[in-house]
Design an enzyme around this catalytic site. Structure first.
Site, short mmCIF file in Angstrom:
data_model
loop_
_atom_site.label_atom_id
_atom_site.label_comp_id
_atom_site.label_asym_id
_atom_site.label_seq_id
_atom_site.Cartn_x
_atom_site.Cartn_y
_atom_site.Cartn_z
N ASP A 12 90.72 12.50 11.99
CA ASP A 12 89.50 11.90 11.46
C ASP A 12 88.47 13.00 11.18
OD1 ASP A 12 90.57 9.36 11.61
OD2 ASP A 12 89.81 9.01 13.63
N LYS A 34 97.64 10.47 12.79
CA LYS A 34 97.03 9.39 12.02
C LYS A 34 96.23 9.99 10.89
CE LYS A 34 93.04 7.44 12.73
NZ LYS A 34 91.84 6.67 12.97
N ASP A 62 96.47 4.79 8.66
CA ASP A 62 95.56 3.76 9.16
C ASP A 62 94.59 3.39 8.05
OD1 ASP A 62 94.30 1.98 10.83
OD2 ASP A 62 93.14 3.51 11.89
N LYS A 64 94.36 0.05 6.77
CA LYS A 64 93.91 -1.34 6.91
C LYS A 64 93.89 -2.07 5.56
CE LYS A 64 91.01 0.01 10.80
NZ LYS A 64 91.14 1.46 10.66
N LEU A 65 95.02 -2.03 4.87
CA LEU A 65 95.08 -2.67 3.56
C LEU A 65 94.73 -4.15 3.65
CD1 LEU A 65 98.34 -1.11 2.04
CD2 LEU A 65 95.98 -0.31 1.83
N THR A 71 99.41 -6.42 -4.76
CA THR A 71 98.86 -5.08 -4.59
C THR A 71 99.31 -4.48 -3.26
OG1 THR A 71 96.95 -5.63 -5.95
CG2 THR A 71 96.71 -3.75 -4.46
N THR A 117 88.11 -3.30 16.46
CA THR A 117 87.67 -3.12 17.84
C THR A 117 86.15 -2.98 17.97
OG1 THR A 117 88.10 -0.75 17.68
CG2 THR A 117 89.86 -2.13 18.62
#
Length: 185
Positions: A12, A34, A62, A64-65, A71, A117
């Site tokens: 990240d 990730k 990661d 989150k589609l 699509t 979360t």
């Protein structure tokens, strides 16, 4: 020596150069990474995913589609062809089913994001839900199983619930788990 292969290191960071430096600094200390939305948004997320796969690492996208079925199915198919290992999609029946169709017979694992979360019960009420976060997580675990997904993303508070519903082979990934000495942000 490699760490626990279940540990997924989040890359990240805002640039490809920073992500590469992190992977190099960790060396053989991790085998699973990730790649999140920040690197995806730079246009370099797939470059990094391909590089990591070429190094024999596992890659967790990661992203989150959450889109119409066609699509999501097409995106999952492309990512399966690249050889990525995990892909997150929102744990809604149509989205999950499309991602599962898209992965085909590849080894790509589809993980349903149950509830972000960062959301609590009050947030869900504001969004129009009438159930608690735990109840919504439980319902979405059942959606993931019914769609043929490989597992879910669940907070540490719901991990045992996901395991009890999904069974021993159902993947349960918990984000943000850190050693006691680390920052809690």
């Amino acid at each position: 020596m490699l760490t626990d292969p279940r540990l997924i290191v989040p890359l990240d960071v805002p640039t490809l150069a920073e992500a590469r430096a992190m992977v190099e600094a960790i060396g053989d200390g991790a085998s699973f990474y990730k790649v999140g939305l920040e690197l995806f948004a730079t246009g370099e997320g797939m470059t990094l995913a391909r590089e990591l796969k070429a190094q024999g690492k596992q890659v967790f996208l990661d992203w989150k589609l959450h889109d119409i079925g066609t699509t999501v199915q097409r995106a999952a198919s492309v990512l399966a062809d690249v050889g990525c290992d995990f892909l997150t999609v929102h744990a809604e029946p149509q989205v999950l089913a499309a991602a599962v169709r898209g992965k085909g017979r590849s080894n790509l694992k589809i993980l349903g994001v149950t509830v972000l979360t960062s959301l609590n019960d009050a947030d869900l009420i504001e969004m129009g839900f009438s159930e608690t976060a735990r109840s919504l997580v439980e319902r979405r675990i059942h959606h993931a199983i019914a769609a043929g997904a490989d597992g879910v993303i669940a907070s540490p508070h719901e991990a045992a619930l996901a395991r009890s519903i999904g069974g021993k082979d159902f993947l349960v990934v918990t984000p943000g788990v850190r050693p006691d000495w680390s920052a809690k942000n």
